[in-house]
Structures are given as structure tokens and as C-alpha cells.
Design an enzyme around this catalytic site. Structure first.
Site, PDB file in Angstrom:
ATOM      1  N   LYS A  25       8.231  17.291  60.259  1.00 29.90           N
ATOM      2  CA  LYS A  25       7.435  17.762  59.068  1.00 29.90           C
ATOM      3  C   LYS A  25       8.478  18.698  58.045  1.00 29.90           C
ATOM      4  O   LYS A  25       8.293  18.532  56.873  1.00 29.90           O
ATOM      5  CB  LYS A  25       6.383  18.946  59.821  1.00 29.90           C
ATOM      6  CG  LYS A  25       5.966  20.102  58.798  1.00 29.90           C
ATOM      7  CD  LYS A  25       4.929  21.042  59.231  1.00 29.90           C
ATOM      8  CE  LYS A  25       5.388  22.468  59.627  1.00 29.90           C
ATOM      9  NZ  LYS A  25       5.496  23.278  58.228  1.00 29.90           N
ATOM     10  N   ASN A  26       9.104  19.499  58.639  1.00 28.83           N
ATOM     11  CA  ASN A  26       9.951  20.352  57.859  1.00 28.83           C
ATOM     12  C   ASN A  26      11.014  19.377  56.883  1.00 28.83           C
ATOM     13  O   ASN A  26      11.475  19.723  55.668  1.00 28.83           O
ATOM     14  CB  ASN A  26      10.472  21.711  58.454  1.00 28.83           C
ATOM     15  CG  ASN A  26       9.329  22.436  58.809  1.00 28.83           C
ATOM     16  OD1 ASN A  26       8.511  22.295  58.240  1.00 28.83           O
ATOM     17  ND2 ASN A  26       9.565  23.414  59.798  1.00 28.83           N
ATOM     18  N   CYS A 120       2.250  29.776  56.654  1.00 29.95           N
ATOM     19  CA  CYS A 120       1.693  30.357  57.792  1.00 29.95           C
ATOM     20  C   CYS A 120       2.193  31.989  57.614  1.00 29.95           C
ATOM     21  O   CYS A 120       2.840  32.307  56.789  1.00 29.95           O
ATOM     22  CB  CYS A 120       2.481  30.028  59.076  1.00 29.95           C
ATOM     23  SG  CYS A 120       1.964  28.406  59.682  1.00 29.95           S
ATOM     24  N   ARG A 125       7.524  36.882  53.657  1.00 28.50           N
ATOM     25  CA  ARG A 125       8.058  35.731  53.224  1.00 28.50           C
ATOM     26  C   ARG A 125       8.178  35.753  51.519  1.00 28.50           C
ATOM     27  O   ARG A 125       7.735  34.910  50.916  1.00 28.50           O
ATOM     28  CB  ARG A 125       7.323  34.549  53.566  1.00 28.50           C
ATOM     29  CG  ARG A 125       6.916  34.375  55.016  1.00 28.50           C
ATOM     30  CD  ARG A 125       6.347  33.160  55.286  1.00 28.50           C
ATOM     31  NE  ARG A 125       7.018  32.095  55.536  1.00 28.50           N
ATOM     32  CZ  ARG A 125       6.614  30.844  55.858  1.00 28.50           C
ATOM     33  NH1 ARG A 125       5.226  30.756  56.226  1.00 28.50           N
ATOM     34  NH2 ARG A 125       7.467  29.797  56.134  1.00 28.50           N
ATOM     35  N   ASP A 308      10.343  28.769  65.564  1.00 28.75           N
ATOM     36  CA  ASP A 308       9.112  28.071  65.618  1.00 28.75           C
ATOM     37  C   ASP A 308       8.641  27.681  66.964  1.00 28.75           C
ATOM     38  O   ASP A 308       7.664  26.973  66.995  1.00 28.75           O
ATOM     39  CB  ASP A 308       9.308  26.619  64.745  1.00 28.75           C
ATOM     40  CG  ASP A 308       9.458  26.912  63.114  1.00 28.75           C
ATOM     41  OD1 ASP A 308       9.758  26.009  62.434  1.00 28.75           O
ATOM     42  OD2 ASP A 308       9.214  28.176  62.717  1.00 28.75           O
ATOM     43  N   ARG A 400      -1.769  20.506  60.214  1.00 28.82           N
ATOM     44  CA  ARG A 400      -0.615  20.538  59.176  1.00 28.82           C
ATOM     45  C   ARG A 400       0.720  20.006  59.898  1.00 28.82           C
ATOM     46  O   ARG A 400       1.459  19.821  58.866  1.00 28.82           O
ATOM     47  CB  ARG A 400      -0.362  21.947  58.644  1.00 28.82           C
ATOM     48  CG  ARG A 400      -1.471  22.460  57.721  1.00 28.82           C
ATOM     49  CD  ARG A 400      -1.181  23.784  57.009  1.00 28.82           C
ATOM     50  NE  ARG A 400       0.117  23.682  56.694  1.00 28.82           N
ATOM     51  CZ  ARG A 400       0.940  24.719  56.629  1.00 28.82           C
ATOM     52  NH1 ARG A 400       0.737  25.903  57.078  1.00 28.82           N
ATOM     53  NH2 ARG A 400       2.480  24.558  56.238  1.00 28.82           N
TER      54      ARG A 400
HETATM   55  C1  EPZ Z   1      11.311  27.395  57.162  1.00 25.36           C
HETATM   56  O1  EPZ Z   1      10.694  28.591  56.521  1.00 25.36           O
HETATM   57  C2  EPZ Z   1      10.322  26.503  57.736  1.00 25.36           C
HETATM   58  N1  EPZ Z   1       9.194  26.353  56.852  1.00 25.36           N
HETATM   59  C3  EPZ Z   1       9.634  27.397  58.845  1.00 25.36           C
HETATM   60  O2  EPZ Z   1       8.655  26.831  59.582  1.00 25.36           O
HETATM   61  C4  EPZ Z   1      10.673  28.184  59.672  1.00 25.36           C
HETATM   62  O3  EPZ Z   1       9.977  29.134  60.668  1.00 25.36           O
HETATM   63  C5  EPZ Z   1      11.717  28.797  59.008  1.00 25.36           C
HETATM   64  O4  EPZ Z   1      12.147  27.877  57.862  1.00 25.36           O
HETATM   65  C6  EPZ Z   1      12.941  29.322  59.564  1.00 25.36           C
HETATM   66  O5  EPZ Z   1      13.481  28.177  60.336  1.00 25.36           O
HETATM   67  C7  EPZ Z   1       9.484  25.171  56.256  1.00 25.36           C
HETATM   68  O6  EPZ Z   1      10.511  24.331  56.334  1.00 25.36           O
HETATM   69  C8  EPZ Z   1       8.333  24.318  55.296  1.00 25.36           C
HETATM   70  P1  EPZ Z   1      13.263  31.244  55.805  1.00 25.36           P
HETATM   71  P2  EPZ Z   1      11.222  29.383  55.177  1.00 25.36           P
HETATM   72  O7  EPZ Z   1      13.527  31.156  54.333  1.00 25.36           O
HETATM   73  O8  EPZ Z   1      12.161  28.421  54.624  1.00 25.36           O
HETATM   74  C9  EPZ Z   1      13.235  35.885  54.759  1.00 25.36           C
HETATM   75  C10 EPZ Z   1       6.813  25.998  60.905  1.00 25.36           C
HETATM   76  O9  EPZ Z   1       6.177  26.604  61.610  1.00 25.36           O
HETATM   77  N2  EPZ Z   1      13.520  35.521  53.449  1.00 25.36           N
HETATM   78  O10 EPZ Z   1      14.423  30.623  56.491  1.00 25.36           O
HETATM   79  O11 EPZ Z   1      10.185  30.182  54.679  1.00 25.36           O
HETATM   80  C11 EPZ Z   1      12.065  35.378  55.237  1.00 25.36           C
HETATM   81  O12 EPZ Z   1      11.098  36.423  55.006  1.00 25.36           O
HETATM   82  C12 EPZ Z   1       7.213  26.849  59.659  1.00 25.36           C
HETATM   83  O13 EPZ Z   1       7.007  24.888  60.620  1.00 25.36           O
HETATM   84  C13 EPZ Z   1      13.602  36.497  52.232  1.00 25.36           C
HETATM   85  O14 EPZ Z   1      13.506  37.539  52.728  1.00 25.36           O
HETATM   86  O15 EPZ Z   1      12.194  30.459  55.959  1.00 25.36           O
HETATM   87  C14 EPZ Z   1      12.061  35.422  56.715  1.00 25.36           C
HETATM   88  O16 EPZ Z   1      12.263  36.639  57.128  1.00 25.36           O
HETATM   89  C15 EPZ Z   1       6.919  28.259  59.776  1.00 25.36           C
HETATM   90  N3  EPZ Z   1      13.850  35.913  50.946  1.00 25.36           N
HETATM   91  C16 EPZ Z   1      13.748  34.866  57.030  1.00 25.36           C
HETATM   92  O17 EPZ Z   1      14.236  35.130  55.493  1.00 25.36           O
HETATM   93  C17 EPZ Z   1      13.970  34.659  50.716  1.00 25.36           C
HETATM   94  O18 EPZ Z   1      14.153  34.655  49.473  1.00 25.36           O
HETATM   95  C18 EPZ Z   1      13.958  33.398  56.871  1.00 25.36           C
HETATM   96  O19 EPZ Z   1      13.108  32.753  56.287  1.00 25.36           O
HETATM   97  C19 EPZ Z   1      13.929  33.743  51.637  1.00 25.36           C
HETATM   98  C20 EPZ Z   1      13.715  34.030  52.953  1.00 25.36           C
END
Ligand code: EPZ
Length: 422
Positions: A25-26, A120, A125, A308, A400
Site C-alpha cells: 500500500k505505502n 489516520c 502529523r 504500523d 483502505r
Molecule cells: C508514513 O506516514 C506511512 N504512511 C505510515 O503508515 C507510517 O506509519 C509512517 O510513514 C511511519 O512509518 C504512508 O506511507 C502513506 P512520517 P508519514 O513522516 O509519512 C513526524 C499506515 O498505517 N513528522 O515518517 O506521515 C510525524 O508527525 C500509515 O499505513 C513531522 O513532525 O510518517 C511523526 O511523528 C499510518 N513533520 C513522525 O515524524 C513532518 O514534516 C514520522 O512521520 C513529517 C513528519
């Protein structure tokens, strides 16, 4: 009158047999928007038939692409007719990955206007690191009134150091940088398997990306990317969810079409619990062999224990012998599944970003509601292992990210079916 759907599970059946995991998916969520950067048709295979993919295809069509989508076969995208650069609220809100159109449109035409993404509710985020990356490349980028706008006369390669490891930020900057003028180096980059998959996809189109999978990714901008045919990697999180379900039902399941090296953190934790896990070339076999020991889990960026899989893992730990401590270090609100598990008899206390799980002898079926995608996975696992009937509501989350999940579970012996209700 609106009819909705629910899943009904009569728990207690051990899952036994063989099941093939779907495409990721991702990784699909990153690769599909990346097609905007190509000058010709791209065919992507092993794409899962899930709502997030349908939503991304709709956005591509709204931008002017021709999309031929054969679920379970491939998606063929012709980006040559794309003249749009805006993704509206209703389409963007359907998923988190809609924000990848920012990097892809910036890279394609130097401007993008995308409504703030959905996804989610597992924390705040923010997207500050994405905007930081775009601005470092020379774009003007801002968020106002729920709309993110970015524009640049010419994107110029540069060094970018992320304040924290961000999967989305790494992907979005890769998409913007791949056709920028000059060299971009991303430091503190995410190393997830789908980052590597996206780099391989872009390189198959003629990009010049090195170091994906390490924390330093080096990108030499190229003027054009040609079409390609590419198969995305299997879904690491679906693989893990099926492994956990096999263990939770005390079954014996072989998951085929997966990449065992992507699963090492979960495999190690299951072995620590006393689950029997056997890696093969492109399959993993998970078998019950003895009562499970409680273990401690701390989510980390790849290759650590994936956030996840934290939620389905909590379901498994509810009946392990002893007290398990689960720490969620990536997202600040990723324990919304605990209330629902408690309704099924789990004994769990949540304190900030830590869940303390006291093992109980048995879970009991109950009506429960999904609050996010992987909470849905946790409820599926709990329903499969519980005594009695579990009704799972709000299925749109599960749909999803898990392709035909009840068919897969039923083929392994689960007593599960979907029904409409008013
Ligand atoms: C991706 O989310 C995945 N989604 C998530 O999977 C997954 O949990 C996550 O990566 C971590 O592996 C998709 O790929 C569509 P991050 P993403 O940016 O990109 C903070 C699922 O269930 N952050 O790595 O949103 C953020 O708040 C989903 O398939 C900032 O502060 O995750 C978080 O605490 C859920 N500022 C941490 O970093 C930013 O600009 C990691 O977020 C970006 C992120």
C-alpha cells in the site's frame, strides 16, 4: 437509508494453510504519483486493489492523466495529457498519500496546489519537513486555509537535513529533486523498504538516485524521465499482520510472495515470545509451538519494530503470559485501539505513549469500532483469537489498506464474513 457494512467473526479457529501477500500500500502510494514525472506511459504491476489506490487513480484522472486500471493485474498511466496542478479538498482528504502530488507536480511543472491530506488520526502529523525540503530546493511553499501551495521557476539541487526521520518527507523531496538542476543530498533520510522501491522505480525511468535504504540519499537531477514497466514490492505491513494473526490463533500459516528480510524486527519479537517462525526465499511460515511469553516492544524507524505493526501486536500480547510493555515512539496518539480491545476483555493501561498489557487467559467477542487503519488490523486479530462473535464496524479504514482481507483469512479457515446492515 444508508446501508453500511460490518465484519462478523466467530473466533477461535486456528489459521492454517498458505496465503499470498499483496503488493505494498505505502509503496504504491509513492510510486503512483511519481508517474507524473515521466514523459511517457508507465505500467505498474502488483498494485493492491485497495481504496487508497482507487483514490490516487481518481486524482491522476482529475489532473488529466489517462489511467487504465485492472485490479490485481496492473495500472497503466499515461501522464502526457496532464495539464492540472491542483488536487481538491474532497480528493486529498481521502488519504495521507495525496500530499505526494506536491513533490510530483513541483517536479513536473514547477507548481502544485494540494489540499491538506487526510489519513489516520494517530497524531498531529505536521508537514513542516516536507515544506522545508521544497524551500531548500528553491520553491516557495506555504500552507494556508487548508491548502498547501508550492511553486518554483527552477528547482535547484541542494543538501537537506531532516530534523527527524520522516518517510513522507523523504518521499516528497525525492519526487521534487529527481528532475531538479544539480545534485541533492538528503541527510537523515528514512530507510523503509518503500523508499528503496520508489528509488528503484524512478531509476527505472532514468533517474539517478543512490543510497536509498541508507540515511543519506544522493540524487543527480536529470532533465527527462521515460516510461517504464515496474512491479512494486510486497506489503511489509500486511505480511506482518498475517504473521501476527497466525500466531494469535495458534495456527500454522505460510505467507508467500513476501520478503523475509523486511520482517526481521517482527520475526525477532515473535521468536522471543515463543512463536515458531521459519524464513524461506520469498515466504515465511509462522507456527504455534508453546504458550506465549510477554515481551516488550518499542516502535522505531526502519529497520526497527514498525509503528504500523504496533497495534496488531498489542492484540496478540493481550493473552501472552505476563506483562508486556509497548512503547510507541513515532506517533503521539496511536493507542485508540486499546479501548476496543478492553471491551473484549483485554487488561491494558495506557500512560502517554506506553501501553502496559497484563496477559489474560482469553478474549471474548464483542461489537467494536475501528478508529484507524491499523487499529482495524488489531481488531481483526482480536476477533480471530476471541471466544465468541465479534462485530467490527467502520470498515472503510480496513478497506483502505488490506486487499480482500476477509477472503484471505477465510481461505485460512477463519469464520469471517462481511454483511450489510442498516
Ligand atoms: C508514513 O506516514 C506511512 N504512511 C505510515 O503508515 C507510517 O506509519 C509512517 O510513514 C511511519 O512509518 C504512508 O506511507 C502513506 P512520517 P508519514 O513522516 O509519512 C513526524 C499506515 O498505517 N513528522 O515518517 O506521515 C510525524 O508527525 C500509515 O499505513 C513531522 O513532525 O510518517 C511523526 O511523528 C499510518 N513533520 C513522525 O515524524 C513532518 O514534516 C514520522 O512521520 C513529517 C513528519
Amino acid at each position: 437509508m444508508v446501508t453500511k457494512e460490518r465484519l462478523l467473526i466467530n473466533g477461535g479457529n486456528p489459521l492454517v494453510g498458505e496465503v499470498h501477500v499483496s503488493g505494498g500500500k505505502n509503496t504504491s502510494a509513492a510510486v503512483i504519483p511519481a508517474v507524473l514525472l515521466a514523459d511517457d506511459v508507465c505500467t505498474i504491476e502488483n498494485i493492491p486493489d485497495i481504496e487508497d489506490v482507487h483514490a490516487l487513480a481518481d486524482i491522476l484522472v482529475s489532473l488529466g492523466a489517462k489511467v487504465d486500471y485492472e485490479p490485481g493485474v496492473h495500472i497503466r498511466i499515461d501522464p502526457r495529457g496532464i495539464d492540472g496542478w491542483q488536487v481538491d479538498y474532497r480528493k486529498a482528504k481521502k488519504l495521507r498519500a495525496s500530499y505526494y502530488f506536491l513533490g510530483a507536480l513541483l517536479g513536473r511543472c514547477g507548481r502544485a496546489e494540494v489540499a491538506y491530506p487526510g489519513g489516520c488520526k494517530i497524531g498531529s502529523r505536521p508537514i513542516d519537513q516536507h515544506l522545508k525540503g521544497f524551500m531548500a530546493l528553491g520553491a516557495e511553499a506555504e500552507e494556508r486555509g487548508g491548502i498547501i501551495t508550492a511553486k518554483a521557476e527552477q528547482l535547484l539541487g541542494t543538501d537537506i537535513f531532516f530534523d527527524m526521520v520522516t518517510v513522507g518527507g523523504t518521499i516528497n523531496v525525492m519526487l521534487a529533486a529527481v528532475k531538479a538542476q544539480g545534485k541533492t543530498v538528503i541527510y537523515n533520510a528514512a530507510k523503509e523498504p518503500h523508499i528503496v522501491d520508489l528509488a528503484n522505480f524512478l531509476n527505472s525511468m532514468g533517474a539517478n538516485i543512490k543510497g536509498a535504504g541508507t540515511d543519506v540519499i544522493r540524487i543527480k537531477g536529470v532533465p527527462h524521465l521515460h516510461g517504464t514497466t515496474y512491479a512494486v514490492i510486497p506489503d511489509q505491513i500486511e505480511t506482518g499482520t498475517l504473521m501476527i494473526a497466525a500466531a494469535a490463533t495458534r495456527g500454522d500459516v505460510t505467507i508467500t510472495g513476501c520478503i523475509p528480510t523486511h520482517m526481521e524486527a517482527l520475526t525477532a519479537k515473535l521468536l522471543e515470545m515463543g512463536v515458531r517462525v521459519t524464513d524461506m526465499d520469498d515466504a515465511i511460515r509462522v507456527r504455534f509451538q508453546q504458550a506465549y511469553r510477554a515481551v516488550n516492544v518499542k516502535t522505531q524507524v526502519y529497520p526497527g519494530f514498525p509503528t504500523d505493526l504496533q497495534q496488531p501486536m498489542c492484540a496478540l500480547l493481550t493473552t501472552a503470559h505476563g506483562t508486556s510493555i509497548v512503547q510507541e515512539t513515532i506517533f503521539e496518539q496511536r493507542f485508540r485501539h486499546i479501548d476496543e480491545l478492553s471491551r473484549m476483555g483485554a487488561q491494558v493501561r495506557v500512560m502517554d505513549r506506553t501501553a502496559i498489557i497484563e496477559g489474560v487467559a482469553q478474549l471474548y467477542g464483542a461489537p467494536v469500532t475501528t478508529t484507524d487503519l491499523r487499529a482495524g488490523a488489531a481488531l481483526l486479530v482480536a476477533g480471530l483469537m476471541a471466544q465468541g462473535t465479534t462485530e467490527i464496524y467502520e470498515l472503510e479504514y480496513i478497506d483502505r489498506g488490506y486487499e480482500h482481507i476477509e477472503d484471505k483469512l477465510r481461505s485460512l479457515g477463519a469464520d469471517i464474513h462481511r454483511e450489510a446492515f442498516i
